[in-house]
Scaffold this active site. Structure first.
Site, mmCIF file in Angstrom:
data_model
loop_
_atom_site.group_PDB
_atom_site.id
_atom_site.type_symbol
_atom_site.label_atom_id
_atom_site.label_comp_id
_atom_site.label_asym_id
_atom_site.label_seq_id
_atom_site.Cartn_x
_atom_site.Cartn_y
_atom_site.Cartn_z
ATOM 1 N N HIS A 240 0.805 -1.230 0.000
ATOM 2 C CA HIS A 240 0.000 0.000 0.000
ATOM 3 C C HIS A 240 0.842 1.286 0.000
ATOM 4 O O HIS A 240 0.785 2.077 -0.922
ATOM 5 C CB HIS A 240 -0.896 0.053 1.249
HETATM 6 O O1 RIB Z 1 -4.921 -0.449 5.068
HETATM 7 C C1 RIB Z 1 -3.544 -0.378 4.778
HETATM 8 C C2 RIB Z 1 -2.875 0.667 5.608
HETATM 9 O O2 RIB Z 1 -3.018 0.348 6.983
HETATM 10 C C3 RIB Z 1 -1.365 0.759 5.348
HETATM 11 O O3 RIB Z 1 -0.943 2.092 5.508
HETATM 12 C C4 RIB Z 1 -0.784 -0.083 6.439
HETATM 13 O O4 RIB Z 1 0.530 0.325 6.806
HETATM 14 C C5 RIB Z 1 -1.733 0.198 7.567
HETATM 15 O O5 RIB Z 1 -1.351 1.433 8.169
#
Ligand code: RIB
Ligand code: CA
Length: 311
Positions: A240
């Site tokens: 992500h």
């Molecule tokens: O949903 C994904 C996010 O949540 C990413 O930023 C991961 O690091 C968590 O913070």
């Protein structure tokens, strides 16, 4: 340097946050003014130590500023089962040899934007309490922020509830403040980041860099992969957070669409959902550019190449 883009990375390391920090440090196109930390995947003490450890691993002396330890209104949630108790389970990293600054994250964000009007890009990739609070403490900064490029939300399903993505759900009120602030928002949500699953060949390409940072990154991804497979049945973990940094370096890896995004702050089944009006049926004003497509192979190529340049 005048050519590079000034950014502040606001994060909750976290495996994918760690790779976002590495990518930012490894990219001369970016001037990382500072790293601000927040509760999120794990508590603030752990995310702050993790940020310091990763910066030290990649030979960076960039300052770290502690931010919020709790959300604005709701109770704190966390994600130890995804990232481990420390928040960076997997590689054994030495304890950091330096601490965070005494200046608070919100004060650093406010001062940086006032010192460099229209030049600073804020990159929240965890709970968004710090950026929202900075906007509330000093509303003058909102029109002076170049861009808020965030990882959070999504146009379809959530990953923490059926409706909500973790970063937004950590503090829906903070996310609401950002999306309704009139700041220039670019959103990387799950609909995009789930196109960037770190498959075995991608992890192997990162490991092939052979340098310490690449080896640690590969180890982080191997740990991250297990949780993703157990919970979602995915073959690889969704990488992500580095999408935010990759967009700043190589925007043509992504396809964005402008639309209205509204955060649901009603405490019901859709609490924390980013309601994205893709077809503009409500005819509301556009307040965000939303990532819709990712060139996954190009993304992982960029990450592998850049991480190989680190110590
Ligand atoms: O949903 C994904 C996010 O949540 C990413 O930023 C991961 O690091 C968590 O913070
Ligand atoms: Ca994160």
């Amino acid at each position: 340097s005048p050519m590079s883009r000034k950014i502040i990375l606001d994060c909750d390391p976290g495996h994918d946050d760690a790779l976002a920090i590495m990518l930012a440090v490894a990219s001369p196109e970016l001037e990382l003014l500072g790293v601000t930390t927040t509760y999120g995947n794990v508590g603030l003490d752990d995310t702050t130590r993790n940020a310091l450890q990763i910066l030290e691993l990649c030979g960076s002396h960039v300052s770290v500023y502690r931010g919020a330890s709790l959300p604005l209104v709701r109770n704190r949630i966390s994600a130890e089962f995804v990232h481990g108790k420390s928040g960076l389970e997997g590689p054994a990293l030495p304890l950091p040899s330096r601490g965070a600054e005494t200046t608070r994250a919100t004060d650093f964000i406010i001062q940086s934007v006032l010192d460099h009007p229209h030049e600073v890009t804020l990159c929240p990739i965890g709970a968004m309490t710090n950026v929202a609070t900075a906007m509330r403490l000093e509303p003058r900064i909102v029109p002076l922020i170049a861009e808020v490029v965030l990882m959070g939300g999504g146009t379809e399903l959530g990953n923490w509830t059926p409706a909500a993505e973790f970063n937004i759900l950590c503090d829906p009120h903070a996310a609401h403040i950002i999306f309704s602030s009139s700041a220039n928002v670019t959103m990387f949500g799950l609909n995009a980041t789930h196109q960037a699953l770190a498959m075995s060949q991608h992890i192997a390409a990162i490991r092939a860099g052979g340098n310490r940072s690449s080896l640690v990154a590969a180890e982080l991804l191997e740990f991250f992969k297990v949780a993703y497979h157990q919970r979602y049945g995915y073959e690889g973990p969704a990488l992500h957070d580095p999408c935010v940094i990759a967009y700043l370096i190589q925007p043509d890896l992504f396809t964005l669409e402008g639309m209205n995004v509204t955060v649901d702050i009603n405490e019901g089944v859709s609490f924390g959902r980013t309601v994205c009006d893709i077809y503009n049926v409500l005819n509301l004003s556009e307040n965000a550019r939303v990532a819709m497509k990712v060139d996954a192979d190009g993304y992982f190529d960029l990450i592998a190449k850049r991480l190989a340049m680190l110590p």
